[in-house]
Design a protein around this motif. Structure first.
Motif, mmCIF file in Angstrom:
data_model
loop_
_atom_site.group_PDB
_atom_site.id
_atom_site.type_symbol
_atom_site.label_atom_id
_atom_site.label_comp_id
_atom_site.label_asym_id
_atom_site.label_seq_id
_atom_site.Cartn_x
_atom_site.Cartn_y
_atom_site.Cartn_z
ATOM 1 N N UNK A 135 0.817 -1.212 0.000
ATOM 2 C CA UNK A 135 0.000 0.000 0.000
ATOM 3 C C UNK A 135 0.850 1.261 0.000
ATOM 4 N N UNK A 136 1.888 1.291 0.831
ATOM 5 C CA UNK A 136 2.771 2.460 0.863
ATOM 6 C C UNK A 136 3.535 2.630 -0.446
ATOM 7 N N UNK A 144 4.388 5.718 -5.341
ATOM 8 C CA UNK A 144 4.494 5.816 -6.803
ATOM 9 C C UNK A 144 3.402 6.711 -7.380
ATOM 10 N N UNK A 145 2.187 6.558 -6.908
ATOM 11 C CA UNK A 145 1.052 7.320 -7.437
ATOM 12 C C UNK A 145 1.217 8.813 -7.223
ATOM 13 N N UNK A 146 1.675 9.203 -6.045
ATOM 14 C CA UNK A 146 1.770 10.625 -5.712
ATOM 15 C C UNK A 146 3.186 11.185 -5.862
ATOM 16 N N UNK A 147 4.137 10.362 -6.313
ATOM 17 C CA UNK A 147 5.496 10.845 -6.538
ATOM 18 C C UNK A 147 6.182 11.314 -5.271
ATOM 19 N N UNK A 148 6.007 10.568 -4.192
ATOM 20 C CA UNK A 148 6.560 10.966 -2.894
ATOM 21 C C UNK A 148 7.854 10.219 -2.589
ATOM 22 N N UNK A 149 8.659 10.799 -1.723
ATOM 23 C CA UNK A 149 9.853 10.118 -1.219
ATOM 24 C C UNK A 149 9.427 9.165 -0.109
ATOM 25 N N UNK A 150 10.364 8.366 0.377
ATOM 26 C CA UNK A 150 10.060 7.472 1.502
ATOM 27 C C UNK A 150 9.566 8.269 2.701
ATOM 28 N N UNK A 151 10.281 9.341 3.006
ATOM 29 C CA UNK A 151 9.899 10.173 4.144
ATOM 30 C C UNK A 151 8.559 10.862 3.901
ATOM 31 N N UNK A 152 8.341 11.298 2.661
ATOM 32 C CA UNK A 152 7.102 11.985 2.315
ATOM 33 C C UNK A 152 5.874 11.103 2.451
ATOM 34 N N UNK A 153 5.978 9.859 1.988
ATOM 35 C CA UNK A 153 4.827 8.962 2.094
ATOM 36 C C UNK A 153 4.561 8.594 3.552
ATOM 37 N N UNK A 154 5.607 8.448 4.351
ATOM 38 C CA UNK A 154 5.416 8.145 5.779
ATOM 39 C C UNK A 154 4.790 9.338 6.512
ATOM 40 N N UNK A 155 5.244 10.533 6.175
ATOM 41 C CA UNK A 155 4.683 11.727 6.813
ATOM 42 C C UNK A 155 3.216 11.910 6.430
ATOM 43 N N UNK A 156 2.917 11.696 5.162
ATOM 44 C CA UNK A 156 1.524 11.851 4.725
ATOM 45 C C UNK A 156 0.642 10.757 5.313
ATOM 46 N N UNK A 171 -2.852 11.951 6.713
ATOM 47 C CA UNK A 171 -3.940 11.756 5.751
ATOM 48 C C UNK A 171 -4.637 10.423 6.018
ATOM 49 N N UNK A 172 -5.887 10.440 6.484
ATOM 50 C CA UNK A 172 -6.561 9.178 6.801
ATOM 51 C C UNK A 172 -6.774 8.288 5.581
ATOM 52 N N UNK A 173 -6.834 8.856 4.386
ATOM 53 C CA UNK A 173 -7.016 8.033 3.191
ATOM 54 C C UNK A 173 -5.775 7.207 2.875
ATOM 55 N N UNK A 174 -4.624 7.643 3.340
ATOM 56 C CA UNK A 174 -3.407 6.863 3.156
ATOM 57 C C UNK A 174 -3.406 5.634 4.066
ATOM 58 N N UNK A 175 -4.259 5.608 5.055
ATOM 59 C CA UNK A 175 -4.333 4.465 5.972
ATOM 60 C C UNK A 175 -5.308 3.397 5.507
ATOM 61 N N UNK A 176 -6.020 3.665 4.440
ATOM 62 C CA UNK A 176 -7.068 2.753 3.984
ATOM 63 C C UNK A 176 -6.554 1.347 3.687
ATOM 64 N N UNK A 177 -5.473 1.143 2.910
ATOM 65 C CA UNK A 177 -5.064 -0.230 2.626
ATOM 66 C C UNK A 177 -4.795 -1.058 3.875
ATOM 67 N N UNK A 178 -4.180 -0.486 4.865
ATOM 68 C CA UNK A 178 -3.874 -1.241 6.079
ATOM 69 C C UNK A 178 -5.100 -1.391 6.972
ATOM 70 N N UNK A 179 -5.828 -0.333 7.178
ATOM 71 C CA UNK A 179 -6.923 -0.337 8.141
ATOM 72 C C UNK A 179 -8.075 -1.219 7.697
ATOM 73 N N UNK A 180 -8.416 -1.181 6.440
ATOM 74 C CA UNK A 180 -9.542 -1.997 5.994
ATOM 75 C C UNK A 180 -9.208 -3.480 6.011
ATOM 76 N N UNK A 181 -7.932 -3.811 6.030
ATOM 77 C CA UNK A 181 -7.555 -5.229 6.174
ATOM 78 C C UNK A 181 -7.799 -5.708 7.586
#
Length: 103
Positions: free
Chosen positions: A64-65, A70-82, A86-96
């Motif tokens: 998911x990360x 890749x989709x938003x063109x973020x760095x490792x740190x950027x995706x972790x910070x977002x 951002x609750x929508x970034x938690x969707x893949x993990x949380x809905x599992x």
């Protein structure tokens, strides 16, 4: 070592809102998470895990990360910070971890 599967009881913490209650279930990331066959991906990746060592990070979280990065063109740190803000970034993990029905 392969990660343990989270329980899917559906019961939540008394003082916390469930993610499904605070996000729009028609959001594009929620729809994407619902269309991906996470169990198949987990089965495909399972042979890559060792039987020794500490438990691994759940594959759905890592994949998911990587998709979000890749989709938003973020760095490792950027995706972790977002992911933190951002609750929508938690969707893949949380809905599992819940027994949410998206249809």
């Amino acid at each position: 070592m392969r990660p343990k599967q989270p329980p899917t009881t559906g019961s939540g913490d008394l003082f916390r809102s469930r993610l499904e209650q605070i996000i729009n279930m028609k959001h594009e990331l929620v729809q994407l998470a619902a269309k991906i066959d996470w169990d198949w991906l987990d089965d495909e990746i399972a042979p890559l895990y060792s039987d020794k060592g500490r438990p691994g990070i759940p594959s759905r979280f890592v994949i998911g990360l990587l998709l979000l990065k890749h989709t938003y063109g973020l760095s490792d740190e950027g995706v972790c910070e977002r992911w933190v803000f951002d609750p929508y970034f938690r969707v893949p993990r949380t809905l599992a971890e819940t027994s949410a029905v998206l249809c």
